[in-house]
Design a protein around this motif. Structure first.
Motif, PDB file in Angstrom:
ATOM      1  N   UNK A 268       0.684  -1.150   0.019  1.00 47.48           N
ATOM      2  CA  UNK A 268      -0.114   0.218  -0.062  1.00 47.48           C
ATOM      3  C   UNK A 268       0.981   1.306   0.114  1.00 47.48           C
ATOM      4  N   UNK A 269       1.051   1.782  -1.079  1.00 38.79           N
ATOM      5  CA  UNK A 269       2.173   2.803  -1.257  1.00 38.79           C
ATOM      6  C   UNK A 269       1.454   4.207  -0.968  1.00 38.79           C
ATOM      7  N   UNK A 270       0.265   4.174  -0.987  1.00 41.48           N
ATOM      8  CA  UNK A 270      -0.442   5.464  -0.676  1.00 41.48           C
ATOM      9  C   UNK A 270      -1.514   5.345   0.260  1.00 41.48           C
ATOM     10  N   UNK A 271      -1.623   5.923   1.435  1.00 46.10           N
ATOM     11  CA  UNK A 271      -2.580   5.775   2.452  1.00 46.10           C
ATOM     12  C   UNK A 271      -3.791   6.140   1.894  1.00 46.10           C
ATOM     13  N   UNK A 272      -4.973   5.396   2.552  1.00 41.96           N
ATOM     14  CA  UNK A 272      -6.325   5.827   2.022  1.00 41.96           C
ATOM     15  C   UNK A 272      -6.709   7.015   2.450  1.00 41.96           C
ATOM     16  N   UNK A 273      -7.610   7.752   1.745  1.00 32.67           N
ATOM     17  CA  UNK A 273      -7.750   9.340   2.059  1.00 32.67           C
ATOM     18  C   UNK A 273      -9.266   9.748   1.743  1.00 32.67           C
ATOM     19  N   UNK A 274      -9.905  10.296   2.596  1.00 30.58           N
ATOM     20  CA  UNK A 274     -11.227  10.706   2.219  1.00 30.58           C
ATOM     21  C   UNK A 274     -12.450   9.731   2.237  1.00 30.58           C
ATOM     22  N   UNK A 275     -12.312   8.490   2.710  1.00 26.05           N
ATOM     23  CA  UNK A 275     -13.260   7.597   2.687  1.00 26.05           C
ATOM     24  C   UNK A 275     -14.405   7.936   3.860  1.00 26.05           C
ATOM     25  N   UNK A 276     -15.616   7.734   3.408  1.00 21.81           N
ATOM     26  CA  UNK A 276     -16.762   7.750   4.504  1.00 21.81           C
ATOM     27  C   UNK A 276     -16.602   6.954   5.457  1.00 21.81           C
ATOM     28  N   UNK A 277     -17.081   7.206   6.773  1.00 24.58           N
ATOM     29  CA  UNK A 277     -16.914   6.454   7.886  1.00 24.58           C
ATOM     30  C   UNK A 277     -17.339   4.982   7.645  1.00 24.58           C
ATOM     31  N   UNK A 278     -18.409   4.733   6.891  1.00 25.13           N
ATOM     32  CA  UNK A 278     -19.053   3.482   7.103  1.00 25.13           C
ATOM     33  C   UNK A 278     -18.242   2.238   6.132  1.00 25.13           C
ATOM     34  N   UNK A 279     -17.377   3.028   5.326  1.00 22.87           N
ATOM     35  CA  UNK A 279     -16.654   1.940   4.481  1.00 22.87           C
ATOM     36  C   UNK A 279     -15.457   1.318   5.457  1.00 22.87           C
ATOM     37  N   UNK A 280     -15.404   0.112   5.688  1.00 29.39           N
ATOM     38  CA  UNK A 280     -14.532  -0.665   6.556  1.00 29.39           C
ATOM     39  C   UNK A 280     -13.099  -0.142   6.274  1.00 29.39           C
TER      40      UNK A 280
ATOM     41  N   UNK B 170     -12.183   7.437  -2.720  1.00 27.41           N
ATOM     42  CA  UNK B 170     -13.396   7.208  -3.141  1.00 27.41           C
ATOM     43  C   UNK B 170     -13.690   7.127  -4.564  1.00 27.41           C
ATOM     44  N   UNK B 171     -13.145   8.182  -5.059  1.00 23.43           N
ATOM     45  CA  UNK B 171     -13.717   8.287  -6.563  1.00 23.43           C
ATOM     46  C   UNK B 171     -13.477   7.065  -7.458  1.00 23.43           C
ATOM     47  N   UNK B 172     -12.375   6.491  -7.056  1.00 22.06           N
ATOM     48  CA  UNK B 172     -12.099   5.307  -7.820  1.00 22.06           C
ATOM     49  C   UNK B 172     -12.789   4.137  -7.605  1.00 22.06           C
ATOM     50  N   UNK B 173     -13.652   4.264  -6.664  1.00 22.48           N
ATOM     51  CA  UNK B 173     -14.523   3.037  -6.334  1.00 22.48           C
ATOM     52  C   UNK B 173     -16.046   3.348  -6.742  1.00 22.48           C
ATOM     53  N   UNK B 174     -16.130   4.888  -7.002  1.00 19.60           N
ATOM     54  CA  UNK B 174     -17.422   5.073  -7.378  1.00 19.60           C
ATOM     55  C   UNK B 174     -17.582   4.927  -8.880  1.00 19.60           C
ATOM     56  N   UNK B 175     -18.253   4.028  -9.118  1.00 19.92           N
ATOM     57  CA  UNK B 175     -18.624   3.317 -10.616  1.00 19.92           C
ATOM     58  C   UNK B 175     -19.619   3.795 -11.240  1.00 19.92           C
ATOM     59  N   UNK B 176     -19.558   5.025 -11.639  1.00 15.57           N
ATOM     60  CA  UNK B 176     -20.533   5.897 -12.480  1.00 15.57           C
ATOM     61  C   UNK B 176     -20.392   5.653 -14.181  1.00 15.57           C
TER      62      UNK B 176
END
Length: 567
Positions: A9-21, A36-42
């Motif tokens: 994990x080269x970059x720490x997770x950032x900006x995720x909502x609290x309900x995402x484990x 989260x943008x990369x997991x928002x499949x619009x």
């Protein structure tokens, strides 16, 4: 012994909502998605169809055929990608106003692969336009035969091109040299879907939909199935397509055929995942093309009659069971062949048995590749009363199998009659008498490209999971995250466990009660196709998936072990 390695994990997770484990956040970050943008499949964030090379010409060709009410024949392929692509093409073109659309799927034992001369000769009545799906970039002779009959040809494909391209009227393929499309990972069904999107956009711009445009999102269940089953990398663009298709399925909006196939494979429509598509639904469709005729698979995907779809799904399940039994016997023979022959020392392994079925050799190559961690090619008689062999190849990371075949073809002209494929899978034909020479050359090419490190089987995990994270909530989140698949692998954890108890399930599987070394309640675990009568070690390191066991409608946590070693 296999080597273990944790994903970085080269970059720490950032900006995720609290309900995402937090574990989910870490898993995404290890796969290059740190926000989260990369997991928002619009769907709105899909790459534009206008970026695909050749699109303007292809769109003009299709709109002209639609406007003139011409006969359009969809030429599919005999795998799941080709079958779903043919169904997407036929359903989509009808939505866009085509009035004379039909499909044809080659029978591998009669027509060979793709848009062959034999397939073109079988078309009666003669169509005005042939649209290929998941094939065509190598169909030089077939396209020439079609044009000699006065038929226009539009190729949609995703396979890598050879040195000579067919003289088609239009061609859309993200892997053509110089194509600027950002994602080279589209499956054949994805390319076809993109073409339909472009046709709709052109019609919309021309004011052709005064009462509202057709909803092409209704095809996304088919796109998802074909994309996952073809094992193309799930880059962001493909994850958007697959996620949207899975959501349609879970909402009960899938076509009748896919719904029937889900039910026939004893999966739940409401919880279907990409893993189900890859290992349960896709194989049922593929079995028809391997052993019989993929026309049955396409018919299943095109019908809107629930009862007919269920009947087709039952037939496909029966064919798949036959395929499984035949595959098991062929794999046993291949393993015995390796054990008693010099193949065990080969880096590039080539196997042939005159009794093997040409539709199953790809699965044999896949199984042996996993066992040996070597590129493997398996061959069978072509079955058309010729002296040809048909082979399927499966490779390991670091060895581009289609490029290896191109190298052999360049250095030994005429040895390979035909070939094509991807980095990890390919197909080829040759004269039976050439097999020993080919096997030696293939081994030499593999030795030249693969060092000892790449030949070391690797278990890549997401590290240890704290005992407090073995929860149903996390297992549920993992199920619907992703979507997981090729190049975006399902989470795999590792821990050391004490084996509190174990017992066989059937003849080859094991069920465990495990204790995490840090503490916590006992954990239910299973491991498939692992039991040979030897008891498991009392303490072992396991690589496992954290899954939801919903047996008889009751949900609980279960570890699915994929590998274990005594410690």
């Amino acid at each position: 012994m296999k080597s273990w390695r944790q994903r970085r994990v080269d970059v720490a997770p950032n900006g995720w909502p609290a309900h995402i484990h937090p574990v989910i956040q870490r898993l995404y970050a290890a796969r290059g998605v740190s926000t989260p943008d990369g997991a928002e499949h619009r769907l709105a964030r899909l790459h534009s169809p206008a970026l695909l090379g050749g699109m303007d010409r292809a769109v003009a060709l299709l709109i002209d055929a639609i406007d003139r009410h011409q006969r359009i024949v969809i030429a599919g392929d005999y795998d799941c990608d080709g079958a779903t692509g043919a169904a997407v093409a036929e359903r989509g073109l009808r939505l866009l106003g085509a009035t004379h659309v039909s499909h044809v799927v080659p029978n591998r034992f009669v027509h060979g692969y793709g848009l062959s001369e034999a397939l073109v000769a079988s078309l009666d009545p003669t169509p005005d336009l042939i649209v290929t799906v998941d094939n065509g970039v190598a169909s030089v002779a077939g396209v020439a035969a079609a044009r000699a009959r006065g038929v226009r040809v539009l190729i949609t494909d995703h396979h890598l091109p050879g040195d000579t391209l067919p003289e088609a009227d239009a061609m859309v393929n993200p892997n053509l040299h110089g194509d600027g499309f950002p994602s080279k990972a589209l499956a054949g069904v994805g390319v076809m879907f993109y073409l339909l999107l472009a046709v709709r956009a052109a019609m919309r711009d021309a004011g052709r939909f005064p009462d509202g445009e057709p909803d092409l999102s209704a095809l996304l269940d088919l796109v998802a199935l074909g994309t996952v089953a073809d094992l193309v990398p799930l880059d962001y663009n493909n994850r958007v397509l697959v996620d949207a298709g899975l959501k349609r399925m879970r909402a009960g909006k899938a076509c009748a055929g896919i719904t029937a196939l889900i039910e026939a494979s004893n999966r739940s429509v409401s919880t279907v995942t990409a893993t189900d598509l890859a290992f349960a639904i896709g194989p049922r469709l593929n079995a028809a093309g391997r052993l019989e005729d993929m026309a049955l698979g396409v018919a299943c995907l095109l019908t809107d009659d629930t009862a007919i779809a269920r009947r087709y799904a039952e037939q496909l399940s029966a064919i798949n069971q036959e395929r499984r039994e035949m595959q098991a016997g062929m794999v046993d023979e291949a393993e015995s062949m390796v054990a008693r022959a010099a193949h065990v020392d080969a880096v590039g392994v080539a196997l042939f048995d005159p009794g093997w079925h040409p539709g199953i050799v790809g699965l044999v190559a896949s199984k042996l590749k996993e066992k040996l961690h070597r590129p493997v090619m398996a061959f069978a008689p072509a079955g058309d009363e010729s002296d040809e062999l048909r082979g399927s190849a499966r490779s390991i990371p670091g060895f581009h199998i289609r490029d290896a075949l191109a190298e052999i073809d360049a250095k030994h002209p005429g040895l390979i009659l035909r070939f094509g494929g991807h980095a990890m899978a390919a197909g080829l034909s040759m004269q039976a008498a050439e097999f020993p020479r080919f096997a030696a050359i293939f081994d030499a090419i593999a030795r030249a490209h693969l060092d000892d490190e790449r030949l070391q089987a690797l278990i890549q995990t997401d590290g240890e999971l704290d005992y407090r994270d073995h929860t149903l909530d996390l297992a549920r989140q993992l199920r619907f995250a992703g979507p997981w698949g090729q190049a975006f692998p399902a989470p795999l954890f590792e821990n050391i466990f004490e084996c509190a108890s174990w017992k066989p399930m059937g003849t080859k599987h094991l069920r465990f009660q495990l204790r995490h070394t840090q503490g916590g309640a006992p954990l239910d675990a299973v491991m498939f196709s692992c039991y040979d009568g030897t008891p498991p070690p009392p303490r072992f390191r396991a690589a496992y998936e954290l899954t939801v066991n919903d047996w008889q409608g009751r949900e609980s946590v279960r570890l699915l072990i994929t590998h274990l070693e005594a410690v």
